[in-house]
Scaffold this active site. Structure first.
Site, mmCIF file in Angstrom:
data_model
loop_
_atom_site.group_PDB
_atom_site.id
_atom_site.type_symbol
_atom_site.label_atom_id
_atom_site.label_comp_id
_atom_site.label_asym_id
_atom_site.label_seq_id
_atom_site.Cartn_x
_atom_site.Cartn_y
_atom_site.Cartn_z
ATOM 1 N N ASP A 501 -59.645 26.014 20.308
ATOM 2 C CA ASP A 501 -59.057 26.375 21.604
ATOM 3 C C ASP A 501 -58.342 27.720 21.526
ATOM 4 O O ASP A 501 -58.053 28.236 20.434
ATOM 5 C CB ASP A 501 -58.072 25.266 22.014
ATOM 6 C CG ASP A 501 -57.937 25.129 23.513
ATOM 7 O OD1 ASP A 501 -58.297 26.068 24.238
ATOM 8 O OD2 ASP A 501 -57.459 24.067 23.962
ATOM 9 N N ASP A 576 -61.450 23.428 32.108
ATOM 10 C CA ASP A 576 -60.527 22.295 32.066
ATOM 11 C C ASP A 576 -60.669 21.444 33.312
ATOM 12 O O ASP A 576 -60.040 20.403 33.426
ATOM 13 C CB ASP A 576 -59.079 22.800 31.978
ATOM 14 C CG ASP A 576 -58.662 23.046 30.538
ATOM 15 O OD1 ASP A 576 -59.440 22.726 29.628
ATOM 16 O OD2 ASP A 576 -57.551 23.570 30.321
#
Ligand code: GLA
Length: 820
Positions: A501, A576
């Protein structure tokens, strides 16, 4: 295939040709890029007779005298303002975006790069000292089946010993041409490099209809990535660029330039993408004479490099493709190229595991038992990989601390990573973890030990993002440290997958390391690029050291979805946002340039955590079917009905996920010009189709965003099937909850039933409403040409099993299989 003869160069792929020539002044004149001019049987004539020269003569701009008020080129009478150049510079009459912009020690910036020599190779040629060589190029050679050839043109400034090598790599089957360049300062003094683009294309005004072009860009914001924006330009300039330090969710490096009426299955279109993960720049502009100039490369706004005597600088690769058969065919070129030449060959054609990720199910609230319980249920619904997301290390109970301290939190995971990995493996699942290597929290041991490793400016307040700072990857010591730390971590037995990430964008752009090393230079203009180079070294070392681990890229979702990252990470978390309707836009946007196997889509719970929207579970699965599927939904909390549906849907996906990996994807009949909710005939529809390469199987999806009253008619349009095959077409038989019809139940029953009453709930447990079934046996020829009129939609006057229940967010998946 490259033909080079009498200063004329012709680059041919199966369906496209690209041509330029060197004129008597040594200038590189762009002649043509578009549909093939060389059916391969002609190639002999072209390379032997005078046809190539004749063709060049026909294609070149005729300009004898420079128009008044323009600049005469050096010793000529014509003006560069009215010349289609392979690369433009500053100070000699060209007024378009400069391909090359550099400042000499005397403060001047005129350049005049002219032809020196060239070389061709009937293979992929990578310069030995290539800055990017270790990443993309090493994979580019992965597919030995494709005919790849390279051309290097060496240019030299007319007055100074500054050289530019222009690289052209021709991928015959994928119909893609890659361009980039490398500049060498062979003078005795440094020059300041302000810009070096990767590609530039100067198309003559008559390339597009009616002097207009449609420019499609892809972007948005966090949880709104890759929305497609179309702009019709007939003058001026459109720029799509990023300045976040990443390729960014604000604006992806992918752009399309097409005729104003190009559609999915017809029309002319050019596609450009940059294999780069930092600040990029794409522009489409009209020159004074209405030529259309496309440029793509590193964003010059945040870039400046001191090119010392003897130094060189290489721009990243730009990929170009063309189709005169619409966007679907253009996307196929990109998809094939990415699968064959970008994605690590170990994974490119390998089935991707269906995963369950702990994030939306648990957020930071994880521990050994809770994770094992989730994993047990994950196994029971058919998942294959369990991923422990954020929250497993140091004091990481929220996003305010601990990045940099990559030791396991023993309170949460008393048996360590190894113990958890074993527990997960014992359940028959693979195990994966979340990491964010590039970041540092101020509340961390690492920050206490090395405050100067964070990207911050001494004496200034730091503007943080998600409560964290970025590590200074321009500093080789930091990158070495990260390689070592993560090499140790990933050596933990039992790690099969890593989610990498990167949750913030750059601020206070600075490198304490570079500041020390280059005290008199503009550090902030070097950092964005050198950060990317540090990142590439880190990603390349770790992915090479752990070749069996499947890495998935992520940057707060899709903030770094680009071809650069895809060379290391075979798949990227697209967003997301797990809302299926938003995902339709995001995944559809991605599909223009990236194959479905390069992005992941997870089914999550409803109301959706990002939009609070309720979308039927069926639609959530149908949309995730067209990507690498995962689950974010807390399967431990699912009731038995939901659990059963999830299991069935996961099983169903396994049946055709090979199409996601290797099939051809089509967007069907998207109304390109009047897209949006501007028609009263149907709510915005997304229609997608996947066809296996052997054309034996296909899946088609229709998703409706918003129901419009009294719009009963809808057709199933299909494409890409083998005309001579007989196919069976059908949808999955579905039943609908009677509660979906609310108090309309009272039109069917003798006693009055109050909506949502106990009795209403009780009836809904036993009585369901039938769904419509479509079933046809038809030849591919018919299906490709005409379309199937589907059963009518519910229009408020009656309902039975011949009516399509097709409400807001409804969808249908149709299976098309060759019979016999
Ligand atoms: C980012 C990612 C999410 C999740 C969180 C964890 O937002 O995009 O998927 O991993 O970080 O902190």
């Amino acid at each position: 295939m490259i033909i080079a003869k009498d200063q004329v160069f012709m680059l041919n792929t199966n369906s496209t040709s690209y041509m330029f020539k060197i004129d008597e002044h040594g200038l590189l004149l762009h002649l043509y890029y578009g549909a093939s001019l060389c059916d391969f049987s002609l190639s002999e004539q072209l390379s032997q007779g005078d046809q190539l020269e004749e063709l060049a003569k026909a294609l070149e701009r005729k300009s004898e005298f420079a128009p008044g008020n323009s600049i005469n080129y050096t010793d000529g009478q014509f003006s560069l303002e009215n010349t289609n150049l392979e690369i433009s510079g500053i100070g000699k009459g060209s007024l378009v975006t400069p391909y090359i912009n550099l400042v000499f020690p005397d403060g001047s910036n005129s350049t005049d790069f002219i032809f020196k020599d060239y070389k061709t190779y009937d293979r992929l040629f990578i310069p030995k000292d290539s800055s990017f060589g270790k990443m993309a190029h090493s994979h580019n050679s992965g597919n030995q089946k494709e005919d790849v050839s390279s051309l290097v043109i060496r240019l030299k400034d007319r007055h100074k010993p500054i050289f530019i090598d222009l690289y052209y790599i021709v991928y015959k089957d994928s119909d893609c041409i890659v361009r980039y360049s490398k500049i060498y300062n062979k003078s005795e003094k440094p020059v300041i490099l302000k810009s070096l683009m990767s590609t530039q294309l100067s198309l003559s005004a008559d390339t597009f209809k009616h002097g207009k072009v449609k420019v499609s860009t892809f972007g948005g914001a966090w949880i709104r990535e890759m929305y497609k924006n179309d702009t019709i330009l007939s003058s001026g300039k459109l720029i799509s660029a990023s300045n976040t330090g990443t390729s960014s969710n604000r604006s992806n490096p992918l752009i399309l330039v097409s005729d104003y009426d190009t559609c999915q299955d017809s029309g002319k279109c050019y596609g450009f993408n940059l294999m780069y993960s930092g600040n990029h720049y794409e522009s489409v502009e009209f020159s004074t004479y209405k030529d259309i100039v496309v440029s793509s490369g590193i964003n010059p706004d945040s870039f400046e490099f001191n090119l010392e005597a003897g130094a060189s600088f290489e721009s990243p690769e730009a990929i170009m493709t063309f189709s005169n058969q619409g966007y679907n065919s253009l996307s196929h070129n990109f998809h094939n190229f990415v699968r064959e030449h970008v994605i690590n060959p170990t994974f490119a054609h390998k089935t991707r595991p269906i995963l369950v990720n702990s994030w939306e199910a648990c957020y930071f609230n994880i521990n050994h038992m809770r994770l094992l319980n989730l994993a047990r249920n994950a196994k029971a619904v058919g998942a294959e990989l369990f991923v422990m997301d954020d929250g497993w290390f140091s004091n990481r109970d929220d996003d305010t601390s601990s990045l940099g301290d990559w030791e396991v939190n023993k309170k949460k995971l008393p048996f360590g990573l190894e113990g958890l990995a074993k527990g997960i493996h014992d359940l028959g699942l693979d195990f994966g973890i979340w990491i964010e290597p590039e970041m540092i929290s101020q509340k961390s041991k690492l920050y206490q030990a090395h405050p100067d490793w964070a990207m911050a400016i001494k004496g200034r307040d730091h503007s943080s993002g998600r409560n964290q700072m970025m590590l200074d990857l321009c500093n080789p010591e930091v990158v070495d440290y990260l390689i070592e730390t993560f090499s140790q971590l990933l050596s933990t037995p039992g790690i099969n997958y890593v989610k990498w990430d990167m949750n913030r964008i750059m601020s206070d752009i600075y490198s304490p390391y570079l500041a020390k090393k280059y005290p008199d230079q503009r550090i902030s203009s070097m950092v964005p690029h050198l950060y990317v180079m540090g990142l590439y070294r880190l990603a390349s070392s770790l992915t090479q050291a752990f070749p069996k681990i499947l890495f998935e890229g992520c940057a707060a979702g899709g903030n770094r979805f680009d071809l650069g990252m895809l060379t290391f990470f075979p798949q990227i978390w697209a967003s997301d946002n797990t809302d299926a309707i938003a995902r339709c836009h995001i995944q559809e946007g991605l599909s223009y340039g990236y194959p479905l196997s390069s992005y992941t889509a997870h089914v999550s719970s409803c109301p959706n955590h990002q939009t609070l929207r309720n979308v039927p579970l069926k639609t959530r699965f149908n949309v995730a079917d067209f990507a690498n599927m995962g689950l974010e939904i807390n399967v431990s909390d699912s009731n038995s009905e939901e659990f059963k549906t999830i299991r069935t849907e996961v099983e169903y996906y396994k049946k055709f996920r090979d199409l996601v990996l290797d099939g051809d994807f089509y967007r069907i009949d998207q109304n390109e010009l009047v897209s949006g909710n501007d028609s009263d005939q149907s709510g915005y529809l997304h229609r997608w189709q996947l066809v296996s390469k052997d054309k034996l199987r296909s899946m088609a999806l229709i998703v409706q965003e918003e129901v419009r009253p009294n719009t009963p008619n809808l057709s199933l349009k299909l494409t890409g099937l083998e005309p001579s095959y007989l196919y069976h077409v059908e949808n999955m038989d579905e039943k609908y909850n009677i509660k979906n019809f609310g108090d309309l139940i009272n039109t069917q029953v003798p006693v009055h039933i109050k909506k949502d009453s106990l009795i209403h709930n009780a009836i809904s447990r036993f009585v369901t409403m039938p769904g419509e079934v479509e079933s046809f046996n038809l030849y591919g020829h018919f299906l490709n040409t005409a379309s199937i009129r589907l059963k009518e939609a519910y229009i408020a006057t009656g309902y039975n099993d011949q009516v399509r229940y097709f409400q807001d967010y409804s969808s249908r998946l149709y299976e098309i299989t060759k019979k016999g």
